[in-house]
Design an enzyme around this catalytic site. Structure first.
Site, mmCIF file in Angstrom:
data_model
loop_
_atom_site.group_PDB
_atom_site.id
_atom_site.type_symbol
_atom_site.label_atom_id
_atom_site.label_comp_id
_atom_site.label_asym_id
_atom_site.label_seq_id
_atom_site.Cartn_x
_atom_site.Cartn_y
_atom_site.Cartn_z
ATOM 1 N N ASP A 201 9.487 -34.929 18.447
ATOM 2 C CA ASP A 201 10.137 -34.667 19.722
ATOM 3 C C ASP A 201 10.420 -33.167 19.871
ATOM 4 O O ASP A 201 10.896 -32.509 18.939
ATOM 5 C CB ASP A 201 11.459 -35.460 19.722
ATOM 6 N N GLU B 98 5.285 -32.819 20.358
ATOM 7 C CA GLU B 98 5.544 -32.820 21.805
ATOM 8 C C GLU B 98 5.811 -31.373 22.226
ATOM 9 O O GLU B 98 6.792 -30.763 21.798
ATOM 10 C CB GLU B 98 6.766 -33.671 22.165
HETATM 11 C C1 GLC Z 1 11.813 -35.453 24.642
HETATM 12 C C2 GLC Z 1 11.751 -36.926 24.941
HETATM 13 C C3 GLC Z 1 12.697 -37.228 26.063
HETATM 14 C C4 GLC Z 1 14.086 -36.866 25.623
HETATM 15 C C5 GLC Z 1 14.147 -35.415 25.175
HETATM 16 C C6 GLC Z 1 15.405 -35.138 24.435
HETATM 17 O O1 GLC Z 1 11.348 -34.689 25.701
HETATM 18 O O2 GLC Z 1 10.432 -37.295 25.219
HETATM 19 O O3 GLC Z 1 12.639 -38.572 26.444
HETATM 20 O O4 GLC Z 1 14.991 -37.089 26.652
HETATM 21 O O5 GLC Z 1 13.103 -35.110 24.280
HETATM 22 O O6 GLC Z 1 15.384 -35.777 23.184
#
Ligand code: GLC
Length: 531
Positions: free
Chosen positions: A203, A266
């Site tokens: 993440d 991500e």
């Molecule tokens: C990432 C996740 C999202 C979340 C954010 C904070 O972007 O995909 O759903 O709200 O991180 O953890």
């Protein structure tokens, strides 16, 4: 050394499950791990290779699991560790890889680490989080903004300092400059990898390191009204810092302690910044998620340019990947419309690189309108009315026409749209020309044809709404012709090298037709031609 095509995360098709919304097995209106186990046969018939689960760990659910209170447990809402172990065995027995979400940037404010850290300024874990003195006027230390609205600093009255949170105040950021934090998360990784998990989607990996001096971020000269307020400033000092690459290289070394695992990041950054996340000597993320298709203008020329830019930016030895949807962005069927959703499927599954799609996209699920009283997403609650809400892409999977779409026997945590009575797995499975049948056909062809799995990407010049490219390897080639518009298109096929046999049309009605002299496409049609 394995050949490129033998590495599972290079040739496999990835499928994201949002566990809250996939299948409820215990009638509490929220999906769970047993539910996923029950639906493995569906995923087998679909043909995907790897499933990525959004977080299933103990959490107060302020951000629906992205606020973790225990990294090595399972939230009772989703089941028990025994259920997770059963999922791992059942998934592996069915030939699936299982990827977990790793959320190392922040914990829940209920995590024992944070409870200790906020306990006192001299607590041994104080420095596990990012604490800062107030500014001279007593306000937040700098101008950094939370993605979910307001300052990203919250004052802790008991110890008279601010702590930093890139997201909710209930999601304090860990201090990744502290080696103890790194080791603790490495041990979390080893815990799951030791259980046989096949890798992680990490993440907000580009957030992990912040500027050591916490300098103010510059204003965003391109800010537009109607956009979320955190976009008023750029994130020059709060994300994408040079030192993050060392942190990721360390994570990668943990991954490499185990055979055949994958590290996915991500990362929402422009392509030229994104590719740095493959790391020096490719010792970073195996797959820095490429989200370009989530935000592009849906036109042949812009997509052609994105592909060209990405292919050109990839470092030597880097393996590409493409993502069509996720739990944070509007559903593809709503972004591009239901007709183009089929074209998008053919694009995703014929591009060079690992494809990831989001549960429900294969049945054309669209963004669901959420009545104000049913809003659950904290982003929408904090920043209402400008359309940032993510509930609409997180609604229950539409399995059949029974109550609650076969998702649950109880009222689901988010509503289903009325059209689930037609748009559901049972109906679409029975329809040989449905979008679900198209996904299956595309995945089958990708598995069968080497050029699609690992061949080169060769653009073919085209105009207007037509996107044309060839995938080729070892004397075998297929051409993909996608009509991004709703009007018919005809082109001379001989000179462009398009003569051959149609292997698949997005309408699923032209198989075995010959292309000889002219290629005719209907509006919103894509075809794959064996040449
Ligand atoms: C990432 C996740 C999202 C979340 C954010 C904070 O972007 O995909 O759903 O709200 O991180 O953890």
């Amino acid at each position: 050394m394995k050949q490129s095509d033998e590495i599972w995360w290079r040739h496999g098709v990835f499928y994201q499950i949002y566990p809250r919304s996939f299948q409820d097995s215990n009638a509490d209106g929220v999906g769970d791990i047993r539910g996923i186990i029950d639906r493995l046969p569906y995923l087998q018939a679909l043909g995907i290779d790897a499933i990525w689960l959004s977080p299933v760990f103990p959490s107060p659910m302020a951000d629906f699991g992205y606020d973790i209170a225990d990294y090595t447990g399972i939230d009772p809402l989703f089941g028990m560790m025994a259920d997770f172990d059963d999922l791992m065995s059942a998934a592996h027995a069915s030939g699936f890889k299982v990827i977990l979400d790793l959320v190392p940037n922040h914990t829940s404010d209920q995590h024992p680490w944070f409870v200790e850290s906020r306990g006192s300024r001299d607590n041994a874990r104080r420095d596990w989080y990012i604490w800062h003195e107030p500014a001279a006027d007593g306000g937040p230390p700098n101008n950094w903004l939370s993605e979910f609205g307001g300052s990203s600093w919250t004052f802790d009255a008991a110890t008279s300092q601010y702590y930093y949170h890139a997201f909710l105040a209930q999601q304090p950021d860990l201090n990744w400059r502290n080696p103890a934090v790194r080791h603790a998360i490495h041990d979390v990784m080893r815990f799951w990898l030791g259980k046989g998990v096949d890798g992680f989607r990490v993440d907000v990996i580009w957030h992990l390191i912040k500027d050591a001096e916490f300098r103010d971020n510059p204003p965003n000269p391109h800010f537009r009204e109607g956009r979320p307020p955190h976009e008023k400033i750029l994130t020059r000092y709060s994300t994408d810092q040079p030192e993050v690459h060392e942190v990721i290289a360390e994570m990668r070394r943990v991954i490499d302690e185990f055979d055949d695992r994958v590290l996915i990041g991500e990362i929402y950054l422009p392509l030229h910044r994104l590719v740095a996340y493959y790391g020096n000597d490719l010792g970073g993320a195996h797959l820095p998620f490429n989200f370009a298709l989530l935000s592009t203008l849906w036109s042949a020329r812009s997509i052609e340019k994105i592909i060209a830019d990405y292919e050109a930016a990839l470092p030597a030895g880097a393996w590409p990947n493409w993502v069509l949807g996720n739990h944070d962005r509007p559903r593809v069927a709503s972004r591009v419309g239901p007709d183009q959703a089929r074209v998008a499927a053919m694009l995703l599954l014929t591009l060079r690189g690992t494809p990831t799609f989001y549960y429900g996209d294969e049945i054309g699920m669209h963004q669901v309108a959420i009545a104000p009283e049913r809003v659950r997403d904290p982003f929408e609650k904090n920043v209402p009315g400008i359309g940032v809400g993510r509930d609409g892409c997180r609604t229950p999977m539409q399995w059949d026409a029974t109550a609650h779409g076969g998702f649950s026997r109880a009222m689901p945590w988010l509503p289903l749209p009325d059209d689930f009575v037609h748009e559901n797995v049972v109906n679409l499975e029975a329809d040989a020309r449905s979008i679900l049948s198209l996904y299956k056909a595309l995945i089958t062809l990708r598995r069968k044809l080497l050029p699609l799995r690992s061949g080169d990407y060769v653009p073919i010049a085209a105009q207007g709404d037509l996107l044309l490219y060839r995938r080729q390897s070892e004397g075998q080639a297929v051409v993909i012709a996608l009509n991004l518009g709703d009007q018919p298109v005809s082109i001379a096929s001989g000179a462009a090298g398009l003569n051959g046999d149609i292997l698949l049309s997005t309408f699923l009605d032209r198989e075995a037709e010959k292309v000889d002299g002219t290629l005719d496409l209907r509006g919103n049609e894509g075809v794959m031609i064996g040449v």
